[in-house]
Design a protein around this motif. Structure first.
Motif, PDB file in Angstrom:
ATOM      1  N   MET A   1      -5.863   7.980   6.350  1.00  0.00           N
ATOM      2  CA  MET A   1      -4.553   8.060   6.964  1.00  0.00           C
ATOM      3  C   MET A   1      -3.755   9.192   6.321  1.00  0.00           C
ATOM      4  N   SER A   2      -3.082   9.974   7.112  1.00  0.00           N
ATOM      5  CA  SER A   2      -2.277  11.092   6.616  1.00  0.00           C
ATOM      6  C   SER A   2      -0.959  10.590   6.052  1.00  0.00           C
ATOM      7  N   LEU A   3      -0.579  11.142   4.908  1.00  0.00           N
ATOM      8  CA  LEU A   3       0.710  10.788   4.314  1.00  0.00           C
ATOM      9  C   LEU A   3       1.834  11.409   5.120  1.00  0.00           C
ATOM     10  N   ARG A   4       2.875  10.625   5.377  1.00  0.00           N
ATOM     11  CA  ARG A   4       4.081  11.117   6.040  1.00  0.00           C
ATOM     12  C   ARG A   4       5.067  11.504   4.937  1.00  0.00           C
ATOM     13  N   VAL A   5       5.532  12.758   4.989  1.00  0.00           N
ATOM     14  CA  VAL A   5       6.408  13.275   3.934  1.00  0.00           C
ATOM     15  C   VAL A   5       7.687  13.825   4.547  1.00  0.00           C
ATOM     16  N   LEU A   6       8.818  13.353   4.041  1.00  0.00           N
ATOM     17  CA  LEU A   6      10.118  13.897   4.430  1.00  0.00           C
ATOM     18  C   LEU A   6      10.495  14.955   3.397  1.00  0.00           C
ATOM     19  N   ALA A   7      10.732  16.188   3.851  1.00  0.00           N
ATOM     20  CA  ALA A   7      11.133  17.290   2.972  1.00  0.00           C
ATOM     21  C   ALA A   7      12.572  17.684   3.291  1.00  0.00           C
ATOM     22  N   VAL A   8      13.441  17.641   2.279  1.00  0.00           N
ATOM     23  CA  VAL A   8      14.868  17.906   2.452  1.00  0.00           C
ATOM     24  C   VAL A   8      15.248  19.120   1.614  1.00  0.00           C
ATOM     25  N   ASP A   9      15.643  20.202   2.270  1.00  0.00           N
ATOM     26  CA  ASP A   9      16.033  21.428   1.565  1.00  0.00           C
ATOM     27  C   ASP A   9      16.915  22.257   2.484  1.00  0.00           C
ATOM     28  N   ALA A  46       9.245   6.328   8.583  1.00  0.00           N
ATOM     29  CA  ALA A  46       8.973   5.597   7.347  1.00  0.00           C
ATOM     30  C   ALA A  46       8.053   6.473   6.496  1.00  0.00           C
ATOM     31  N   PRO A  47       8.636   7.394   5.714  1.00  0.00           N
ATOM     32  CA  PRO A  47       7.791   8.306   4.951  1.00  0.00           C
ATOM     33  C   PRO A  47       7.065   7.602   3.804  1.00  0.00           C
ATOM     34  N   ASP A  48       5.925   8.141   3.461  1.00  0.00           N
ATOM     35  CA  ASP A  48       5.178   7.662   2.302  1.00  0.00           C
ATOM     36  C   ASP A  48       5.726   8.303   1.032  1.00  0.00           C
ATOM     37  N   THR A  77       9.979   4.084  -2.470  1.00  0.00           N
ATOM     38  CA  THR A  77       9.380   5.290  -1.900  1.00  0.00           C
ATOM     39  C   THR A  77       9.413   6.403  -2.944  1.00  0.00           C
ATOM     40  N   PRO A  78       8.266   7.028  -3.243  1.00  0.00           N
ATOM     41  CA  PRO A  78       8.269   8.110  -4.229  1.00  0.00           C
ATOM     42  C   PRO A  78       9.150   9.275  -3.773  1.00  0.00           C
ATOM     43  N   ILE A  79       9.963   9.781  -4.697  1.00  0.00           N
ATOM     44  CA  ILE A  79      10.840  10.922  -4.408  1.00  0.00           C
ATOM     45  C   ILE A  79      10.588  11.995  -5.458  1.00  0.00           C
ATOM     46  N   VAL A 119       1.588  10.283  -6.570  1.00  0.00           N
ATOM     47  CA  VAL A 119       2.650   9.282  -6.432  1.00  0.00           C
ATOM     48  C   VAL A 119       2.577   8.465  -5.146  1.00  0.00           C
ATOM     49  N   ALA A 120       1.938   9.009  -4.100  1.00  0.00           N
ATOM     50  CA  ALA A 120       1.970   8.313  -2.808  1.00  0.00           C
ATOM     51  C   ALA A 120       0.607   8.124  -2.178  1.00  0.00           C
ATOM     52  N   GLY A 121      -0.414   8.767  -2.691  1.00  0.00           N
ATOM     53  CA  GLY A 121      -1.736   8.660  -2.095  1.00  0.00           C
ATOM     54  C   GLY A 121      -2.402   7.330  -2.412  1.00  0.00           C
ATOM     55  N   PRO A 122      -3.626   7.155  -1.958  1.00  0.00           N
ATOM     56  CA  PRO A 122      -4.350   5.919  -2.271  1.00  0.00           C
ATOM     57  C   PRO A 122      -4.407   5.722  -3.785  1.00  0.00           C
TER      58      PRO A 122
END
Length: 126
Positions: A1-9, A46-48, A77-79, A119-122
């Motif tokens: 499954m692909s990780l969903r990542v929210l990037a804020v910049d 729902a980001p990973d 959620t890892p940040i 931090v977020a992978g398997p």
């Protein structure tokens, strides 16, 4: 499954670089231009994991991290903070707000992907 990542910049260039690096790594990126926009996008997904800058208009990274940590579904959620800042007091403030890790710009895409997987992978620290 692909990780969903929210990037804020707030930098379009950095967002474009993040989108490219994350997509090439097989992640599914969503992008936001500041903390307020990040919270809007967060309400639609729902980001990973989340990547955020610190110095942004409207809502900075510290405020964004604190707001995310107040949301029931995102307390763990890892940040990762991705910023030009490197002062120890800034890192301490980010950790206190709820950040999981810190990466200084300019970033190495390989190291960023490795950090996200840690931090977020398997088996990551979710």
């Amino acid at each position: 499954m692909s990780l969903r990542v929210l990037a804020v910049d707030d930098s379009r260039t950095i967002r474009d670089m993040l989108k490219l690096a994350l997509t090439q790594a097989g992640f599914v990126p969503s992008l936001a231009e500041d903390g307020l926009h990040g919270l809007e996008v967060l309400g639609e997904m729902a980001p990973d994991a989340i990547i955020t800058d610190i110095n942004m208009p409207r809502m900075d990274g510290f405020g964004f991290i604190e707001a995310v940590r107040r949301l029931d579904g995102h307390r763990a959620t890892p940040i990762l903070v991705l910023t030009t800042e490197s002062a120890p007091e800034m890192k301490a403030r980010a950790r206190s707000a709820g950040a999981t890790g810190w990466i200084v710009k300019p970033f190495d895409p390989v190291k960023l992907v490795r950090a996200l997987n840690m931090v977020a992978g398997p088996g990551g620290a979710q």
